[in-house]
Design a protein around this motif. Structure first.
Motif, PDB file in Angstrom:
ATOM      1  N   ALA A 171       0.837  -1.210   0.000  1.00  0.00           N
ATOM      2  CA  ALA A 171       0.000   0.000   0.000  1.00  0.00           C
ATOM      3  C   ALA A 171       0.866   1.251   0.000  1.00  0.00           C
ATOM      4  N   LEU A 172       1.939   1.236   0.774  1.00  0.00           N
ATOM      5  CA  LEU A 172       2.852   2.383   0.829  1.00  0.00           C
ATOM      6  C   LEU A 172       3.568   2.565  -0.508  1.00  0.00           C
ATOM      7  N   ARG A 173       4.028   1.460  -1.103  1.00  0.00           N
ATOM      8  CA  ARG A 173       4.721   1.521  -2.393  1.00  0.00           C
ATOM      9  C   ARG A 173       3.778   2.017  -3.491  1.00  0.00           C
ATOM     10  N   ALA A 174       2.507   1.658  -3.414  1.00  0.00           N
ATOM     11  CA  ALA A 174       1.544   2.128  -4.412  1.00  0.00           C
ATOM     12  C   ALA A 174       1.412   3.648  -4.371  1.00  0.00           C
ATOM     13  N   ARG A 175       1.669   4.234  -3.205  1.00  0.00           N
ATOM     14  CA  ARG A 175       1.630   5.686  -3.035  1.00  0.00           C
ATOM     15  C   ARG A 175       2.922   6.362  -3.462  1.00  0.00           C
TER      16      ARG A 175
ATOM     17  N   VAL B  73       5.713   1.588   8.497  1.00  0.00           N
ATOM     18  CA  VAL B  73       4.891   1.038   7.410  1.00  0.00           C
ATOM     19  C   VAL B  73       3.473   0.794   7.913  1.00  0.00           C
ATOM     20  N   PHE B  74       3.368   0.238   9.127  1.00  0.00           N
ATOM     21  CA  PHE B  74       2.042   0.016   9.713  1.00  0.00           C
ATOM     22  C   PHE B  74       1.365   1.343  10.068  1.00  0.00           C
ATOM     23  N   GLN B  75       2.114   2.294  10.610  1.00  0.00           N
ATOM     24  CA  GLN B  75       1.529   3.587  10.978  1.00  0.00           C
ATOM     25  C   GLN B  75       0.934   4.291   9.764  1.00  0.00           C
ATOM     26  N   CYS B  76       1.560   4.162   8.626  1.00  0.00           N
ATOM     27  CA  CYS B  76       1.083   4.835   7.410  1.00  0.00           C
ATOM     28  C   CYS B  76      -0.229   4.262   6.892  1.00  0.00           C
ATOM     29  N   LEU B  77      -0.620   3.078   7.365  1.00  0.00           N
ATOM     30  CA  LEU B  77      -1.865   2.463   6.892  1.00  0.00           C
ATOM     31  C   LEU B  77      -3.095   3.327   7.147  1.00  0.00           C
ATOM     32  N   GLN B  78      -3.043   4.130   8.176  1.00  0.00           N
ATOM     33  CA  GLN B  78      -4.165   5.027   8.447  1.00  0.00           C
ATOM     34  C   GLN B  78      -4.419   5.935   7.241  1.00  0.00           C
ATOM     35  N   HIS B  79      -3.354   6.218   6.513  1.00  0.00           N
ATOM     36  CA  HIS B  79      -3.465   7.165   5.410  1.00  0.00           C
ATOM     37  C   HIS B  79      -3.370   6.503   4.039  1.00  0.00           C
ATOM     38  N   THR B  80      -2.680   5.371   3.944  1.00  0.00           N
ATOM     39  CA  THR B  80      -2.603   4.697   2.648  1.00  0.00           C
ATOM     40  C   THR B  80      -3.867   3.900   2.348  1.00  0.00           C
ATOM     41  N   LEU B  81      -4.467   3.311   3.389  1.00  0.00           N
ATOM     42  CA  LEU B  81      -5.677   2.506   3.192  1.00  0.00           C
ATOM     43  C   LEU B  81      -6.836   2.942   4.086  1.00  0.00           C
TER      44      LEU B  81
ATOM     45  N   LEU C 102      -5.199 -12.036  12.048  1.00  0.00           N
ATOM     46  CA  LEU C 102      -5.676 -12.651  10.805  1.00  0.00           C
ATOM     47  C   LEU C 102      -6.804 -11.831  10.181  1.00  0.00           C
ATOM     48  N   ARG C 103      -7.727 -11.346  11.001  1.00  0.00           N
ATOM     49  CA  ARG C 103      -8.833 -10.524  10.476  1.00  0.00           C
ATOM     50  C   ARG C 103      -8.313  -9.237   9.849  1.00  0.00           C
ATOM     51  N   VAL C 104      -7.367  -8.577  10.514  1.00  0.00           N
ATOM     52  CA  VAL C 104      -6.809  -7.324   9.976  1.00  0.00           C
ATOM     53  C   VAL C 104      -6.053  -7.616   8.683  1.00  0.00           C
ATOM     54  N   ALA C 105      -5.260  -8.661   8.673  1.00  0.00           N
ATOM     55  CA  ALA C 105      -4.510  -9.003   7.463  1.00  0.00           C
ATOM     56  C   ALA C 105      -5.450  -9.345   6.308  1.00  0.00           C
ATOM     57  N   ASP C 106      -6.545 -10.047   6.596  1.00  0.00           N
ATOM     58  CA  ASP C 106      -7.551 -10.329   5.560  1.00  0.00           C
ATOM     59  C   ASP C 106      -8.107  -9.022   4.991  1.00  0.00           C
ATOM     60  N   GLN C 107      -8.381  -8.064   5.872  1.00  0.00           N
ATOM     61  CA  GLN C 107      -8.894  -6.763   5.444  1.00  0.00           C
ATOM     62  C   GLN C 107      -7.859  -6.027   4.600  1.00  0.00           C
ATOM     63  N   LEU C 108      -6.604  -6.073   5.014  1.00  0.00           N
ATOM     64  CA  LEU C 108      -5.541  -5.423   4.233  1.00  0.00           C
ATOM     65  C   LEU C 108      -5.469  -6.033   2.835  1.00  0.00           C
ATOM     66  N   LEU C 109      -5.533  -7.361   2.751  1.00  0.00           N
ATOM     67  CA  LEU C 109      -5.487  -8.016   1.446  1.00  0.00           C
ATOM     68  C   LEU C 109      -6.646  -7.560   0.573  1.00  0.00           C
ATOM     69  N   GLU C 110      -7.822  -7.498   1.154  1.00  0.00           N
ATOM     70  CA  GLU C 110      -8.995  -7.050   0.390  1.00  0.00           C
ATOM     71  C   GLU C 110      -8.797  -5.620  -0.134  1.00  0.00           C
ATOM     72  N   GLN C 111      -8.317  -4.740   0.732  1.00  0.00           N
ATOM     73  CA  GLN C 111      -8.149  -3.342   0.332  1.00  0.00           C
ATOM     74  C   GLN C 111      -7.005  -3.162  -0.662  1.00  0.00           C
ATOM     75  N   VAL C 112      -5.894  -3.829  -0.433  1.00  0.00           N
ATOM     76  CA  VAL C 112      -4.747  -3.691  -1.335  1.00  0.00           C
ATOM     77  C   VAL C 112      -5.087  -4.268  -2.706  1.00  0.00           C
ATOM     78  N   SER C 113      -5.883  -5.330  -2.731  1.00  0.00           N
ATOM     79  CA  SER C 113      -6.280  -5.943  -4.002  1.00  0.00           C
ATOM     80  C   SER C 113      -7.135  -5.005  -4.847  1.00  0.00           C
ATOM     81  N   GLN C 114      -7.711  -3.990  -4.232  1.00  0.00           N
ATOM     82  CA  GLN C 114      -8.552  -3.035  -4.955  1.00  0.00           C
ATOM     83  C   GLN C 114      -7.770  -1.849  -5.501  1.00  0.00           C
TER      84      GLN C 114
END
Length: 142
Positions: A64-68, A78-86, A123-135
């Motif tokens: 997600a960070l690299r996509a930005r 990298v995790f802290q930036c998730l608030q803003h990347t995703l 696992l739930r958070v990682a599943d959510q990250l995968l869903e969002q990054v895949s979009q």
């Protein structure tokens, strides 16, 4: 995180600005997806599942960070930036924060005590990250 906040992190050396690379992005997503799939395997011991889930989350967060158009060598950032990347909600960020602290205890002090609740939450958070990054369709979007 606004563009200015990202720029400040670049200025102080916490982030590096780099042109997004589609192949790198796809590789990070693939790595996250494979590790996450393995992390859901209940035949594995909880410590292995935790390690796989944590590294899957990191790979997806880095994608997600690299996509930005940014890179960081700091896992926590990298995790802290998730608030803003995703647009990751704070309750999910707190789970990654707990997992990061638990991972550091395991890596640097040999102390691994994985509780089932943290593992399932990770696992739930990682599943959510995968869903969002895949979009993510457009690389370099701000």
């Amino acid at each position: 995180m606004t563009f200015e906040q990202f720029a400040n992190l670049v200025r102080i050396g916490q982030l590096k600005q780099e042109v997004p690379n589609k192949l790198e992005f796809e590789g990070l997503v693939h790595s996250g997806k494979v590790r996450l799939s393995d992390a859901h395997n209940t035949a594995l011991n909880p410590e292995s599942r935790f390690d796989l889930a944590y590294n899957a989350a990191h790979s997806l967060a880095l994608a997600a960070l690299r996509a930005r158009g940014y890179r960081s060598e700091n896992r926590y950032l990298v995790f802290q930036c998730l608030q803003h990347t995703l647009d990751l909600p704070s309750h999910q960020w707190r789970i990654l924060d707990s997992a990061h602290r638990k991972r550091n205890l395991a890596e640097y002090e040999g102390s691994i005590d994985v509780d089932d609740q943290l593992l399932e939450s990770l696992l739930r958070v990682a599943d959510q990250l995968l869903e969002q990054v895949s979009q993510i369709k457009e690389m370099g979007a701000s």
